[in-house]
Design a protein around this motif. Structure first.
Motif, PDB file in Angstrom:
ATOM      1  N   ASN A   1      15.279  -1.325   1.243  1.00  0.00           N
ATOM      2  CA  ASN A   1      16.728  -1.159   1.297  1.00  0.00           C
ATOM      3  C   ASN A   1      17.233  -1.203   2.737  1.00  0.00           C
ATOM      4  OD1 ASN A   1      18.105  -0.730  -1.382  1.00  0.00           O
ATOM      5  ND2 ASN A   1      16.334   0.583  -1.616  1.00  0.00           N
TER       6      ASN A   1
ATOM      7  N   VAL B   1      12.132  10.661  -9.819  1.00  0.00           N
ATOM      8  CA  VAL B   1      12.431   9.970  -8.566  1.00  0.00           C
ATOM      9  C   VAL B   1      11.575   8.712  -8.456  1.00  0.00           C
ATOM     10  CG1 VAL B   1      12.142  10.137  -6.059  1.00  0.00           C
ATOM     11  CG2 VAL B   1      13.273  11.975  -7.295  1.00  0.00           C
ATOM     12  N   LEU B   2      10.284   8.846  -8.808  1.00  0.00           N
ATOM     13  CA  LEU B   2       9.380   7.688  -8.793  1.00  0.00           C
ATOM     14  C   LEU B   2       9.895   6.612  -9.737  1.00  0.00           C
ATOM     15  CD1 LEU B   2       5.647   8.839  -8.983  1.00  0.00           C
ATOM     16  CD2 LEU B   2       6.789   7.692  -7.107  1.00  0.00           C
TER      17      LEU B   2
ATOM     18  N   ARG C   1      13.525  18.745  -1.621  1.00  0.00           N
ATOM     19  CA  ARG C   1      14.180  17.484  -1.988  1.00  0.00           C
ATOM     20  C   ARG C   1      14.716  17.518  -3.408  1.00  0.00           C
ATOM     21  NH1 ARG C   1       9.929  12.836  -0.897  1.00  0.00           N
ATOM     22  NH2 ARG C   1      11.691  11.412  -1.062  1.00  0.00           N
TER      23      ARG C   1
ATOM     24  N   MET D   1       0.821  -1.215   0.000  1.00  0.00           N
ATOM     25  CA  MET D   1       0.000   0.000   0.000  1.00  0.00           C
ATOM     26  C   MET D   1       0.853   1.262   0.000  1.00  0.00           C
ATOM     27  SD  MET D   1       1.067  -1.114   2.628  1.00  0.00           S
ATOM     28  CE  MET D   1       1.480  -1.143   4.270  1.00  0.00           C
ATOM     29  N   LEU D   2       2.161   1.101  -0.223  1.00  0.00           N
ATOM     30  CA  LEU D   2       3.030   2.279  -0.186  1.00  0.00           C
ATOM     31  C   LEU D   2       3.496   2.662  -1.583  1.00  0.00           C
ATOM     32  CD1 LEU D   2       5.166   1.210   2.865  1.00  0.00           C
ATOM     33  CD2 LEU D   2       3.112   2.605   2.819  1.00  0.00           C
ATOM     34  N   ASP D   3       3.884   3.910  -1.741  1.00  0.00           N
ATOM     35  CA  ASP D   3       4.387   4.339  -3.042  1.00  0.00           C
ATOM     36  C   ASP D   3       5.781   3.745  -3.263  1.00  0.00           C
ATOM     37  OD1 ASP D   3       6.553   6.508  -2.414  1.00  0.00           O
ATOM     38  OD2 ASP D   3       4.882   6.949  -1.093  1.00  0.00           O
ATOM     39  N   VAL D   4       6.227   3.770  -4.511  1.00  0.00           N
ATOM     40  CA  VAL D   4       7.471   3.068  -4.852  1.00  0.00           C
ATOM     41  C   VAL D   4       8.692   3.668  -4.161  1.00  0.00           C
ATOM     42  CG1 VAL D   4       6.829   1.970  -7.012  1.00  0.00           C
ATOM     43  CG2 VAL D   4       7.564   4.346  -7.039  1.00  0.00           C
ATOM     44  N   VAL D   5       8.673   4.973  -3.882  1.00  0.00           N
ATOM     45  CA  VAL D   5       9.829   5.572  -3.217  1.00  0.00           C
ATOM     46  C   VAL D   5       9.924   5.055  -1.779  1.00  0.00           C
ATOM     47  CG1 VAL D   5      10.884   7.721  -2.440  1.00  0.00           C
ATOM     48  CG2 VAL D   5       9.779   7.627  -4.662  1.00  0.00           C
ATOM     49  N   THR D   6       8.780   5.067  -1.082  1.00  0.00           N
ATOM     50  CA  THR D   6       8.758   4.556   0.286  1.00  0.00           C
ATOM     51  C   THR D   6       9.077   3.065   0.294  1.00  0.00           C
ATOM     52  OG1 THR D   6       6.987   6.144   0.621  1.00  0.00           O
ATOM     53  CG2 THR D   6       7.407   4.615   2.401  1.00  0.00           C
ATOM     54  N   GLN D   7       8.557   2.334  -0.691  1.00  0.00           N
ATOM     55  CA  GLN D   7       8.846   0.900  -0.804  1.00  0.00           C
ATOM     56  C   GLN D   7      10.349   0.671  -0.909  1.00  0.00           C
ATOM     57  OE1 GLN D   7       6.635  -2.139  -3.248  1.00  0.00           O
ATOM     58  NE2 GLN D   7       8.199  -1.616  -4.715  1.00  0.00           N
ATOM     59  N   ALA D   8      11.003   1.435  -1.756  1.00  0.00           N
ATOM     60  CA  ALA D   8      12.445   1.272  -1.933  1.00  0.00           C
ATOM     61  C   ALA D   8      13.174   1.658  -0.645  1.00  0.00           C
ATOM     62  CB  ALA D   8      12.934   2.118  -3.106  1.00  0.00           C
ATOM     63  N   GLN D   9      12.727   2.724   0.026  1.00  0.00           N
ATOM     64  CA  GLN D   9      13.366   3.135   1.280  1.00  0.00           C
ATOM     65  C   GLN D   9      13.264   2.016   2.314  1.00  0.00           C
ATOM     66  OE1 GLN D   9      11.249   6.747   2.289  1.00  0.00           O
ATOM     67  NE2 GLN D   9      12.747   8.079   1.301  1.00  0.00           N
TER      68      GLN D   9
ATOM     69  N   TYR E   1      10.227  14.980  -9.581  1.00  0.00           N
ATOM     70  CA  TYR E   1       9.639  13.945  -8.717  1.00  0.00           C
ATOM     71  C   TYR E   1       9.201  12.725  -9.535  1.00  0.00           C
ATOM     72  CZ  TYR E   1       6.732  11.375  -5.526  1.00  0.00           C
ATOM     73  OH  TYR E   1       6.197  10.369  -4.781  1.00  0.00           O
TER      74      TYR E   1
ATOM     75  N   ALA F   1      12.787   4.660  -8.454  1.00  0.00           N
ATOM     76  CA  ALA F   1      12.533   3.840  -7.263  1.00  0.00           C
ATOM     77  C   ALA F   1      11.862   2.518  -7.605  1.00  0.00           C
ATOM     78  CB  ALA F   1      11.668   4.623  -6.278  1.00  0.00           C
ATOM     79  N   MET F   2      11.401   2.367  -8.850  1.00  0.00           N
ATOM     80  CA  MET F   2      10.745   1.109  -9.224  1.00  0.00           C
ATOM     81  C   MET F   2      11.773  -0.021  -9.183  1.00  0.00           C
ATOM     82  SD  MET F   2       8.459   2.743 -12.234  1.00  0.00           S
ATOM     83  CE  MET F   2       7.825   1.259 -12.991  1.00  0.00           C
TER      84      MET F   2
ATOM     85  N   GLY G   1       1.536   8.539  -7.305  1.00  0.00           N
ATOM     86  CA  GLY G   1       2.269   9.489  -6.480  1.00  0.00           C
ATOM     87  C   GLY G   1       2.444   8.973  -5.082  1.00  0.00           C
ATOM     88  N   SER G   2       3.022   9.792  -4.237  1.00  0.00           N
ATOM     89  CA  SER G   2       3.428   9.311  -2.925  1.00  0.00           C
ATOM     90  C   SER G   2       2.226   8.990  -2.042  1.00  0.00           C
ATOM     91  CB  SER G   2       4.317  10.348  -2.249  1.00  0.00           C
ATOM     92  OG  SER G   2       3.684  11.592  -2.257  1.00  0.00           O
ATOM     93  N   SER G   3       2.443   8.086  -1.077  1.00  0.00           N
ATOM     94  CA  SER G   3       1.412   7.779  -0.096  1.00  0.00           C
ATOM     95  C   SER G   3       1.147   9.050   0.689  1.00  0.00           C
ATOM     96  CB  SER G   3       1.878   6.720   0.890  1.00  0.00           C
ATOM     97  OG  SER G   3       2.603   5.722   0.252  1.00  0.00           O
TER      98      SER G   3
ATOM     99  N   ILE H   1       2.674   1.591 -10.501  1.00  0.00           N
ATOM    100  CA  ILE H   1       2.969   2.341 -11.724  1.00  0.00           C
ATOM    101  C   ILE H   1       3.042   1.403 -12.931  1.00  0.00           C
ATOM    102  CG2 ILE H   1       4.586   3.955 -12.793  1.00  0.00           C
ATOM    103  CD1 ILE H   1       5.318   4.965 -10.146  1.00  0.00           C
TER     104      ILE H   1
ATOM    105  N   ALA I   1      16.016   2.738  -6.306  1.00  0.00           N
ATOM    106  CA  ALA I   1      16.763   3.765  -5.583  1.00  0.00           C
ATOM    107  C   ALA I   1      15.889   4.465  -4.550  1.00  0.00           C
ATOM    108  CB  ALA I   1      17.294   4.797  -6.573  1.00  0.00           C
ATOM    109  N   PRO I   2      16.273   4.387  -3.269  1.00  0.00           N
ATOM    110  CA  PRO I   2      15.487   5.058  -2.254  1.00  0.00           C
ATOM    111  C   PRO I   2      15.878   6.530  -2.180  1.00  0.00           C
ATOM    112  CG  PRO I   2      17.249   3.814  -1.220  1.00  0.00           C
ATOM    113  CD  PRO I   2      17.428   3.680  -2.708  1.00  0.00           C
ATOM    114  N   ALA I   3      15.023   7.424  -2.655  1.00  0.00           N
ATOM    115  CA  ALA I   3      15.329   8.853  -2.596  1.00  0.00           C
ATOM    116  C   ALA I   3      15.378   9.277  -1.132  1.00  0.00           C
ATOM    117  CB  ALA I   3      14.254   9.635  -3.334  1.00  0.00           C
ATOM    118  N   VAL I   4      16.232  10.226  -0.821  1.00  0.00           N
ATOM    119  CA  VAL I   4      16.307  10.685   0.565  1.00  0.00           C
ATOM    120  C   VAL I   4      15.150  11.622   0.872  1.00  0.00           C
ATOM    121  CG1 VAL I   4      18.755  10.429   1.027  1.00  0.00           C
ATOM    122  CG2 VAL I   4      17.943  12.437  -0.194  1.00  0.00           C
ATOM    123  N   GLY I   5      14.853  11.711   2.153  1.00  0.00           N
ATOM    124  CA  GLY I   5      13.848  12.662   2.616  1.00  0.00           C
ATOM    125  C   GLY I   5      12.446  12.131   2.467  1.00  0.00           C
TER     126      GLY I   5
END
Lengths: 201, 300
Positions: A164, B239-240, B271, A153-161, B236, B243-244, B45-47, B199, B250-254
């Protein structure tokens, strides 16, 4: 260490078993992905491995011994829905410190802001709550992590964070991880071996 | 034809700190999207970027302390609360995100439709056994519940389907199945607003993708732009992309700024690697770049 499920049989209703003679094993430091169709019993198996459900027959063994019935369980389950795993009326700090007392460095590494400790679950997003659930499951006594679709249920950036960070900690501590996921690409990234659930006949 | 047009939507929650102090917590700002008949517009987009709130605003089911600004249009006509009420559940269908939207005390078959023939069709399409209709929501798995929610929304003949995360918990096979059904609905002339984190699915089945960040649209791209990082316009969105799992993981910071602590200028500025002094002063205006819309001064 070795975590084994041996000939697990489990059903929610009499005469209708969702798991029939399911066996699998996972070693310390191993990363295993569990995939299979919707409703086939993946989450049920996750609950059994973590000792939350008692199978109708079969055993869950940790180095040949049954899971401890009391005290801290070395096999920890992280749920798909963090909002269902946290007490809505407890501040997050209380939910976290119930399990163990991580130091500031650990909280930083997980991206947990100190101010969140005094908030209630409803005041954080799903990704932020999930960090607490992961932190809580990573007590020093933990040997195996069962991750039941923890980033679906999380976006891909949070998933990767989150992944990792989890993979780094698992490598440091030589933890075994069983990850339930539907995402084939994610499974490739996070696991070395994949177990596919048998189709029901 | 534009089925739905959202222009500069803003949304804030009115909060009370004690008896005499009131503040508005802004969660959506300058949000604009258009959904045309015959297309699937994906919202990614982001949660916590306000994707579900957008759906709730269109349906008119926001909580009482929500204060909205901006304009909504339904087929060119202003979308008033009265019109929302008339359309809801008929022309305007909703697949909710949470599996807790079903009534726990009613058998699921009845919650999908009262038309038995239609029910049989839908169950057949979604590989649900006939007996499932007689079960209660707590007896179903996550994926089965998801399929019931989709069936219930599609039981009528909606002009606009808003699907809020319809696929988590579904296996790739079933998710694809549901997406093909949405595609069919769009191809028959209706519009689909697909809110999703997935995505991959969005790229494969949607026509356009609107990227959300911290309660605003940063970019509306063609789905095919996601084939290559360089085709995307907003930092952004890139960045998305990175991160796939298949594109580097890649985990973007912040993290995304909180409602109540939003930066004054561009919301992504803290960011952003391209951030300049003027980005921190005022939010960027939307521009058309290479056939897509983007809110970034530096997009080219």
């Amino acid at each position: 260490m070795l975590l084994e499920a041996k000939n697990i049989v489990f059903g929610y209703e009499r005469g209708r078993n969702i798991l029939e003679n399911m066996s699998l094993s996972i070693e310390s430091g191993e990363r295993l992905a569990l995939v299979g169709p919707s409703g086939c019993g993946k989450s049920t198996l996750a609950q059994i491995l973590a000792g939350n459900y008692v199978p109708g027959s079969g055993q869950v063994l940790l180095d040949g011994k049954a899971l401890p019935r009391r005290g801290f369980c070395p096999v920890q389950l992280i749920y798909q829905h963090p909002e269902k795993a946290l007490n809505p009326r407890w501040k997050l700090g209380k939910s976290l410190f119930e399990a163990w007392a991580p130091d500031d460095g650990f909280l930083n590494a997980l991206g947990i802001e100190k101010v969140w400790l005094s908030r209630y679950p409803a005041e954080l997003s799903g990704g932020e709550m999930q960090r607490f659930c992961i932190a809580r499951a990573l007590a020093p006594e933990t040997r195996f992590l069962i991750a039941d679709e923890i980033t679906t249920m999380l976006d891909v950036v949070t998933q990767a964070q989150i992944w990792n960070m989890l993979l780094r900690i698992a490598a440091e501590r030589n933890l075994g991880i069983l990850a339930v996921t539907h995402n084939g690409e994610l499974a490739k990234k996070i696991s070395a071996r994949t177990v596919t659930f048998p189709e029901k006949t | 034809m534009n089925i739905l047009e959202v222009k500069n939507l803003s949304l804030a929650f009115r909060m009370y700190d004690g008896a005499f102090s009131r503040r508005d917590l802004s969660v959506l700002t300058n949000l604009s999207i258009t959904v045309r008949g015959g297309e699937i517009l994906a919202v990614a987009g982001s949660s916590g970027s306000g994707k579900s709130l957008l759906a709730h605003a269109i349906l008119g089911i926001l909580p009482k302390n929500a204060v909205t600004g901006g304009e909504l249009f339904w087929c060119g006509e202003r979308l008033t609360p009265k019109l929302q009420q008339k359309l809801r559940g008929k022309d305007l269908a909703f697949v909710p995100q949470s599996v807790t939207y079903l009534d726990p005390l009613i058998r699921v078959g009845r919650q999908v439709t009262k038309d038995d023939k239609r029910l049989a069709d839908l169950f057949f399409r979604y590989h649900l056994k006939k007996e499932v209709a007689r079960q209660f929501p707590h007896e179903l798995s996550g994926g089965m519940t998801r399929r019931i929610l989709i069936s219930a929304a599609l039981a009528g003949n909606p002009k606009l389907v808003i699907a809020d995360e319809p696929t988590p918990g579904l296996s790739p096979h079933l998710a694809e199945h549901a997406m093909k059904h949405f595609r069919e609905i769009a191809d028959s002339g209706a519009a689909v607003l697909l809110i999703t984190h997935d995505i991959d699915l969005a790229i494969r089945f949607a026509d356009r993708v609107a990227v959300f960040y911290a309660g605003t649209t940063v970019e509306t791209a063609n789905a095919s732009d996601f084939a290559d990082e360089n085709l995307l316009r907003h930092p952004y969105s890139r960045v998305l992309y990175r991160a796939m799992p298949q594109n580097g993981f890649a985990p973007a910071v912040g993290s995304q700024p909180y409602a109540g602590a939003l930066p004054r200028g561009c919301l992504f500025a803290p960011r952003c690697e391209k951030c300049t002094a003027e980005c921190t002063k005022a939010p960027p205006a939307p521009r058309v770049v290479r056939g897509g819309e983007v809110c970034c001064r530096h997009a080219a």
